[in-house]
Design a protein around this motif. Structure first.
Motif, mmCIF file in Angstrom:
data_model
loop_
_atom_site.group_PDB
_atom_site.id
_atom_site.type_symbol
_atom_site.label_atom_id
_atom_site.label_comp_id
_atom_site.label_asym_id
_atom_site.label_seq_id
_atom_site.Cartn_x
_atom_site.Cartn_y
_atom_site.Cartn_z
ATOM 1 N N ASP A 123 0.824 -1.210 0.000
ATOM 2 C CA ASP A 123 0.000 0.000 0.000
ATOM 3 C C ASP A 123 0.856 1.257 0.000
ATOM 4 O OD1 ASP A 123 -2.192 -1.618 0.005
ATOM 5 O OD2 ASP A 123 -2.786 -1.222 2.082
ATOM 6 N N ARG A 124 1.994 1.226 0.680
ATOM 7 C CA ARG A 124 2.885 2.388 0.666
ATOM 8 C C ARG A 124 3.520 2.575 -0.705
ATOM 9 N NH1 ARG A 124 5.739 1.578 6.650
ATOM 10 N NH2 ARG A 124 3.936 2.350 7.854
ATOM 11 N N VAL A 125 3.818 1.479 -1.374
ATOM 12 C CA VAL A 125 4.334 1.582 -2.740
ATOM 13 C C VAL A 125 3.268 2.186 -3.649
ATOM 14 C CG1 VAL A 125 5.166 0.276 -4.729
ATOM 15 C CG2 VAL A 125 5.968 -0.317 -2.438
ATOM 16 N N GLY A 147 3.487 5.744 -5.712
ATOM 17 C CA GLY A 147 3.157 5.921 -7.123
ATOM 18 C C GLY A 147 2.142 7.018 -7.342
ATOM 19 N N LEU A 148 1.164 7.111 -6.440
ATOM 20 C CA LEU A 148 0.154 8.166 -6.537
ATOM 21 C C LEU A 148 0.790 9.544 -6.386
ATOM 22 C CD1 LEU A 148 -2.749 9.284 -6.574
ATOM 23 C CD2 LEU A 148 -2.883 8.764 -4.128
ATOM 24 N N VAL A 149 1.607 9.714 -5.373
ATOM 25 C CA VAL A 149 2.240 11.016 -5.128
ATOM 26 C C VAL A 149 3.143 11.401 -6.299
ATOM 27 C CG1 VAL A 149 3.863 12.252 -3.648
ATOM 28 C CG2 VAL A 149 2.074 10.828 -2.621
ATOM 29 N N LEU A 150 3.942 10.451 -6.775
ATOM 30 C CA LEU A 150 4.834 10.735 -7.896
ATOM 31 C C LEU A 150 4.050 11.042 -9.165
ATOM 32 C CD1 LEU A 150 7.452 7.933 -7.225
ATOM 33 C CD2 LEU A 150 7.918 10.388 -7.167
ATOM 34 N N GLY A 151 2.937 10.331 -9.384
ATOM 35 C CA GLY A 151 2.117 10.582 -10.554
ATOM 36 C C GLY A 151 1.479 11.962 -10.528
ATOM 37 N N LEU A 152 0.989 12.367 -9.362
ATOM 38 C CA LEU A 152 0.412 13.705 -9.241
ATOM 39 C C LEU A 152 1.487 14.779 -9.404
ATOM 40 C CD1 LEU A 152 -2.100 13.146 -6.285
ATOM 41 C CD2 LEU A 152 -2.586 13.221 -8.738
ATOM 42 N N ASP A 187 3.707 1.601 -9.587
ATOM 43 C CA ASP A 187 2.416 0.952 -9.829
ATOM 44 C C ASP A 187 2.598 -0.505 -10.241
ATOM 45 O OD1 ASP A 187 -0.504 1.002 -10.267
ATOM 46 O OD2 ASP A 187 0.049 0.766 -12.366
ATOM 47 N N GLY A 188 3.682 -0.792 -10.941
ATOM 48 C CA GLY A 188 3.938 -2.162 -11.344
ATOM 49 C C GLY A 188 4.511 -3.024 -10.243
ATOM 50 N N LEU A 189 5.044 -2.401 -9.185
ATOM 51 C CA LEU A 189 5.696 -3.160 -8.120
ATOM 52 C C LEU A 189 4.764 -3.533 -6.976
ATOM 53 C CD1 LEU A 189 9.126 -1.319 -7.811
ATOM 54 C CD2 LEU A 189 8.771 -3.703 -8.478
ATOM 55 N N ALA A 213 -5.930 4.907 -7.230
ATOM 56 C CA ALA A 213 -4.730 5.709 -7.474
ATOM 57 C C ALA A 213 -4.453 5.830 -8.972
ATOM 58 C CB ALA A 213 -3.535 5.095 -6.749
ATOM 59 N N ASP A 214 -4.628 4.734 -9.709
ATOM 60 C CA ASP A 214 -4.402 4.769 -11.153
ATOM 61 C C ASP A 214 -5.321 5.780 -11.827
ATOM 62 O OD1 ASP A 214 -2.405 2.908 -11.109
ATOM 63 O OD2 ASP A 214 -3.632 1.238 -11.811
ATOM 64 N N PHE A 215 -6.600 5.760 -11.474
ATOM 65 C CA PHE A 215 -7.541 6.692 -12.088
ATOM 66 C C PHE A 215 -7.162 8.134 -11.762
ATOM 67 C CE2 PHE A 215 -9.904 3.217 -13.417
ATOM 68 C CZ PHE A 215 -11.057 3.596 -14.094
ATOM 69 N N ALA A 216 -6.750 8.374 -10.523
ATOM 70 C CA ALA A 216 -6.366 9.732 -10.128
ATOM 71 C C ALA A 216 -5.143 10.206 -10.915
ATOM 72 C CB ALA A 216 -6.083 9.777 -8.628
ATOM 73 N N VAL A 217 -4.158 9.339 -11.064
ATOM 74 C CA VAL A 217 -2.930 9.711 -11.762
ATOM 75 C C VAL A 217 -3.191 9.916 -13.245
ATOM 76 C CG1 VAL A 217 -0.655 8.866 -12.481
ATOM 77 C CG2 VAL A 217 -1.366 8.670 -10.089
ATOM 78 N N TYR A 218 -3.925 8.995 -13.871
ATOM 79 C CA TYR A 218 -4.187 9.136 -15.297
ATOM 80 C C TYR A 218 -4.937 10.432 -15.591
ATOM 81 C CZ TYR A 218 -2.901 4.204 -16.066
ATOM 82 O OH TYR A 218 -2.237 3.007 -16.153
ATOM 83 N N GLY A 219 -5.996 10.690 -14.834
ATOM 84 C CA GLY A 219 -6.776 11.900 -15.072
ATOM 85 C C GLY A 219 -5.973 13.163 -14.826
#
Length: 216
Positions: free
Chosen positions: A29-31, A35-40, A65-67, A95-101
């Motif tokens: 979950d921390r990984v 990924g979410l923070v880095l994506g944003l 996200d892959g790890l 998190a994926d949806f948030a980063v992609y958008g």
């Protein structure tokens, strides 16, 4: 379309990296949250037209996200984590949806042209997300789950996660062409969304014993 071969190609390297980072304090979950923070942050950099920074942050966020999945499976296999799979899957897709958008919006702001192609991409993402999340929920409840090792039942299509990573990378590698590329990408994602709607409907109409996903 490329997700299955990409998973097969990257499975061993990602498992090896997951083994290297497997520490008590490095949880799946921390990984995911990293990924979410880095994506944003990548989206913010794109909005500021810091294209090199945006590309680096974007690719690192997708590595995270892959790890999270391989790390979660490693933890479950060792008996260290037997309870958080569903919660982790929920966190991952959210998190994926948030980063992609956010990244679409960031590039749309940063490239300096019309926002219309990027708003069309967001509409296409909305349709695709609705289709596969609704299908996954109903398929789980009705015994038609498509199990490929992931938390949700994913319907294949022309536009999947691998293609999304590539196209978003192209935007920041060639920002002057980001708008035209976005128009083409929006068309492909809309086509993929229509395909998912048709295939999902057919699978859910079939008797549960026959719903194997072979129509995807």
């Amino acid at each position: 379309m490329l997700d299955a071969p990409a998973r097969n190609l990257l499975a061993a390297p990602l498992d090896a990296v997951a083994a290297r980072i497997d520490r008590r304090w490095v949880t799946p979950d921390r990984v995911t949250m990293a990924g979410l923070v880095l994506g944003l942050a990548a989206a913010g950099a794109a909005a500021l037209s810091w294209w090199g920074v945006a590309l680096a942050l974007w690719l690192i966020s997708r590595l995270a996200d892959g790890l999270d999945g391989p790390l979660a499976r490693r933890r479950r296999a060792s008996g260290l984590d037997t309870t958080s799979g569903d919660a982790g899957g929920f966190l991952d897709i959210t998190a994926d949806f948030a980063v992609y958008g956010a990244f679409v919006l960031g590039v749309g702001i940063g490239w300096g042209g019309s926002m219309l192609p990027f708003l069309t991409v967001l509409l296409a993402y909305y349709i695709n997300g609705t289709a596969f999340l609704a299908f996954s929920s109903i398929a789980e409840r009705s015994g038609r789950r498509l199990d490929d090792g992931r938390s949700l039942s994913f319907l294949g299509g022309l536009a999947e996660g691998t293609e999304t990573i590539i196209v978003h990378s192209v935007w920041v590698l060639a920002p002057a062409a980001a708008g035209p590329v976005a128009w083409v990408w929006a068309g492909l994602v809309l086509l993929s969304g229509g395909h998912r709607m048709v295939v999902g409907y057919r699978i859910l109409r079939a008797p549960a014993a026959r719903a194997t996903g072979s129509e995807v």
